[in-house]
Design an enzyme around this catalytic site. Structure first.
Site, PDB file in Angstrom:
ATOM      1  N   GLU A  87      -0.250  -0.412 -55.175  1.00  0.00           N
ATOM      2  CA  GLU A  87       0.287  -0.355 -54.603  1.00  0.00           C
ATOM      3  C   GLU A  87       1.845  -0.570 -55.057  1.00  0.00           C
ATOM      4  O   GLU A  87       2.260  -0.106 -53.888  1.00  0.00           O
ATOM      5  CB  GLU A  87       0.310  -1.275 -53.465  1.00  0.00           C
ATOM      6  CG  GLU A  87      -1.562  -1.316 -53.127  1.00  0.00           C
ATOM      7  CD  GLU A  87      -0.878  -0.122 -51.350  1.00  0.00           C
ATOM      8  OE1 GLU A  87      -0.571  -0.252 -51.375  1.00  0.00           O
ATOM      9  OE2 GLU A  87      -2.306   0.193 -51.311  1.00  0.00           O
ATOM     10  N   SER A 481     -52.678 -30.875 -20.836  1.00  0.00           N
ATOM     11  CA  SER A 481     -52.621 -32.199 -21.932  1.00  0.00           C
ATOM     12  C   SER A 481     -52.314 -33.085 -23.190  1.00  0.00           C
ATOM     13  O   SER A 481     -52.249 -34.096 -23.529  1.00  0.00           O
ATOM     14  CB  SER A 481     -54.265 -32.146 -21.799  1.00  0.00           C
ATOM     15  OG  SER A 481     -54.897 -32.273 -21.012  1.00  0.00           O
TER      16      SER A 481
END
Length: 820
Positions: A87, A481
């Site tokens: 770059e 239960s």
């Protein structure tokens, strides 16, 4: 001639001054609207939030932009060199604008005028920072001038390393990855420190145009661009020619990292954590905040919980026959692999594969397996085949036809060519498979540390990819239960003892025009029985009488105190678990009994840190005496953790109910668990019409609870009880989870008395009594001196038809009979 030259010189000078003035005015105009570049000093990019298991394993990542912020010091020189070469090779020498590069770009653009080619920008890294952070991406000269001005200002305000750091953490690499740290993980499943020269060069080639250099769609173009970057690295002196040549000879080597959960079987847990973080901090914090979340999940226990739950669901489902193929491929004349590749598989059940029936006969099936997908998404060309023997699909010999279950004589009667099915490879076989089908029945499971509330494992259903609904935390089900220990705990905490005797006989409750006659699961009554017997044999009639004698207001208070309900309706049927709650809440309630009566806060998260490593949340709120001591000396007391949680149940009561639930395993409805050979307390539960089967049990250090049932409640079938369906799942999980863990006894609180009693009468046992059992009593209590039965009428009757006590004059809700 001299005067003429002077005349033109003067005109040229004036024109130059006018142009300069015009440029100055233009630049001055542009600078008025320039954004404030000082915001770069406060740069906090959106960063990926990562969720980890208790052992540090990565469970999931959440981000709008997959980015891991890396300080410039953490980025290796070879990676920086690749980006500088690709770059801006003069980055560390120019003042923000590369004049040489700019002139070259102007010449190139002039030469390309009229050719239709895209203009060259010659932007430096500093200019790209200005554009990416402060400007738009418009292709205009005005934006370009603004970019240059800002580049000069940025260079004066920040160091080169800071500018490069901003650039390498912000840029987009494609595949949803932002920043070089995120890109290294996305493309190569590596950290930046592990990247080779070739890999770093490929990443550096992407910012120019990620879609143009896609590793699979444009492989040749990507290789060409990567090799150019390598050549630039060699030319700039970052890499030797020899190393550069070796790098160029390598393939791209892209190894895309898959998204989602990484710790196996953690999808339900991860999703629950995601929802909690959003509720606590909001979506932006999750998807942009870069949080580091350490959860309570134990990966080993999670795998075992998943396996046990899936085995239990599959076993139940296969006993009910085969429901038919997943889908059907009509035309098998072409490449069946392409059509089969479109069928969705259960991604979180890697043991299962999708297959198509190629041929069926009396001996079995010939199948073609779904082709694997390459990293590019394309199907592999090779077509793999296998077989399913008749004995490996025996459950399917009972299959559904037009809504009715019929018996088949041959696999050919069940499946034909083109039918798509699930199969699992048979152990020790090259190409033999077992026929599978996703079960219709589902359920949820939670394993928890009772002392801290840390959720160690969670199963929200058979398959997360099939259904994301979490049945461990979201499904509201009747506990049946398994709720009874809450009723008995309230009784033991308020004057009753395990030896108290209650009538187990018919009872009819009248309130106005409402008549309710609950029944035991077996439809029979055992007569006068102790509280222990009532828990061990899960007697409904005894529980209703006990709740009636205490009053439902007291029962509701304990249910809310334990966290089973936020506000429990004070209906007598609620004593049999006819209300709705979740597995998570029930496991939390049992944790209170397991830890000696202390309230706990269930938690899936141990700690949350922000992007800077600061702890913003910690589940463990215990204090530590002596932890901040400046010096340590011999003989000094060790630091101690102070448990400041609320005591919501008497520790002695907690031991009594635990001892009674140990009896459920030793003599009662969960007798199958005796084979585990260690102290376990627990309770089974089956709801009305056997729609849900529960078991919740615990050792001194872990509580595990689960239920099995259809998402749209319907009967599981006669005999489908908690002891028969849920307890075996608990058993399989605990068998594997407790391997190598020495058995631990439940600790008897100091001051409790252990007295031998007759387990039928509840009175003190005589020497040699065969019905003797050791029972725990609190100080000041003991076996009754005279025989007294709660619920016995004054005339000595069994209490049938008795009215409600004044303390239990609540309305009765629907249901309640037949819970077990």
């Amino acid at each position: 001639m001299i005067r003429l030259i002077g005349y033109f010189f003067g005109i040229g000078t004036m024109l130059a001054l006018l142009v300069a003035a015009g440029v100055a005015l233009y630049v001055s105009h542009l600078t008025k609207d320039l954004p404030d570049y000082e915001v770069l000093a406060r740069y906090e990019p959106p960063v990926t939030t990562r969720i980890h298991a208790s052992d540090g394993g990565l469970m999931g990542e959440f981000a709008r932009e997959r980015r891991l912020f890396l300080p410039i010091q953490a980025i290796p020189d070879r990676v920086k060199a690749a980006f500088l070469s690709a770059e801006d090779k003069n980055f560390y020498n120019h003042p923000g604008i590369d004049v040489t590069g700019l002139v070259r770009a102007i010449v190139t653009n002039f030469q390309n005028m009229g050719s239709g080619r895209r203009q060259v920008g010659a932007s430096t890294i500093t200019q790209q920072v200005a554009k990416n952070f402060l400007l738009t991406s418009d292709q205009t000269y005005e934006r370009k001038v603004k970019e240059m001005i800002l580049a000069f200002r940025i260079e004066r305000a920040y160091s080169k390393d800071r500018i490069l750091e901003l650039y390498m953490n912000e840029i987009f690499f494609g595949m949803g990855a932002y920043g070089v740290g995120g890109a290294a993980l996305t493309y190569f499943n590596k950290s930046v420190n592990e990247l080779t020269v070739a890999e770093a060069a490929y990443l550096a080639s992407l910012p120019k145009g990620p879609s143009n250099y896609h590793p699979f769609r444009h492989t040749d173009r990507a290789l060409e661009r990567r090799n150019w970057v390598i050549d630039q690295m060699v030319e700039n002196g970052y890499v030797s020619r020899e190393d550069g040549g070796k790098a160029k000879s390598q393939s791209l080597g892209v190894n895309l990292r898959r998204n989602g959960s990484y710790v196996f079987a953690g999808e339900y847990f991860t999703e629950e954590v995601r929802r909690e973080i959003i509720a606590r901090y909001g979506e932006n914090a999750l998807y942009e905040g870069g949080l580091s979340v350490r959860t309570t999940l134990d990966p080993k226990l999670q795998r075992l919980a998943r396996k046990a739950m899936q085995h239990g669901l599959i076993k139940f489902d296969t006993l009910r026959g085969y429901r038919g193929p997943v889908t059907h491929i009509d035309d098998m004349s072409g490449d069946w692999g392409v059509k089969l590749g479109e069928v969705k598989r259960l991604s979180d059940i890697p043991e299962w594969q999708v297959a198509v029936v190629l041929d069926s006969s009396a001996s079995g099936l010939t199948i073609g397996l779904q082709p694997e997908r390459q990293a590019s998404g394309a199907l592999v060309e090779e077509r793999v085949k296998g077989t399913v023997a008749k004995e490996d699909m025996s459950f399917a010999m009972r299959h559904m036809v037009n809504g009715k279950r019929v018996k088949a004589n041959s696999p050919a009667d069940v499946l034909s060519s083109g039918d798509v099915v699930f199969v699992e490879k048979k152990d020790g076989s090259e190409n033999r498979y077992i026929l599978r089908q996703p079960p219709e029945v589902s359920g949820g499971l939670v394993a928890m540390d009772p002392h801290t509330g840390r959720v160690l494992a969670m199963v929200g259903g058979f398959s997360y990819s099939q259904s994301e609904f979490n049945r461990a935390t979201q499904a509201m089900r009747q506990p049946g239960s398994s709720f009874k220990p809450i009723v008995y705990s309230a009784a033991l905490d308020n004057g009753y003892t395990p030896a108290s005797v209650i009538m187990d006989g018919p009872i009819t409750i009248h309130i106005g025009n409402t008549v309710w006659s609950p029944k035991n699961y077996d439809g029979k009554g055992a007569g006068p029985s102790t509280l222990r017997a009532g828990i061990e044999r899960s007697r409904n009639l005894m529980t209703v009488r006990l709740a009636n004698d205490m009053g439902m207001k007291l029962v509701a208070e304990y249910a809310e105190r334990f966290g089973v309900y936020d506000k429990m309706p004070q209906h007598l049927a609620m004593s049999l678990g006819s209300g709705e709650t979740t597995v998570m809440r029930m496991v939390s309630a049992y944790s209170v009994m397991a830890n000696g009566g202390r309230q706990i806060k269930p938690s899936l998260i141990d700690r949350i840190q922000d992007r800077y490593g600061k702890t913003v949340y910690k589940h463990d709120e215990r204090g530590c005496e002596g932890c901040d001591t400046g010096e340590w000396s011999d003989g000094a007391a060790e630091p101690t953790l102070i448990d400041n949680s609320e005591q919501v149940l008497d520790p002695m009561t907690a031991y009594q109910i635990t001892s009674m639930m140990e009896g459920v395993v030793i003599r009662g409805t969960a007798g199958t668990l005796r084979e585990l050979g260690r102290p376990i307390a627990g309770k089974t539960g089956t709801t009305n019409d056997e729609k849900d089967a529960w078991f919740i049990g615990y050792t001194p250090n872990i509580v595990v609870g689960l239920y099995m049932g259809y998402d749209k409640p319907q009967p599981l079938g006669r005999g489908a009880t908690g002891g028969g369906l849920a307890a075996p799942i608990f058993k399989e999980f605990m068998t594997d989870a407790m391997k190598g863990v020495p058995p631990a006894e439940f600790k008897v609180p100091e001051g409790m008395k252990l007295i031998a009693i007759n387990r039928k009468t509840g009175m003190q046992a005589n020497p040699g009594d065969p019905n003797t059992i050791m029972e725990a009593f609190k100080p000041g209590t003991g076996p009754a001196d005279s025989y007294w039965v709660i619920g016995m009428g004054e005339d000595g009757s069994n209490g049938s038809g008795e009215a409600l006590s004044p303390r239990a004059s609540e309305a009765i809700s629907q249901g309640g009979g037949g819970l077990y």
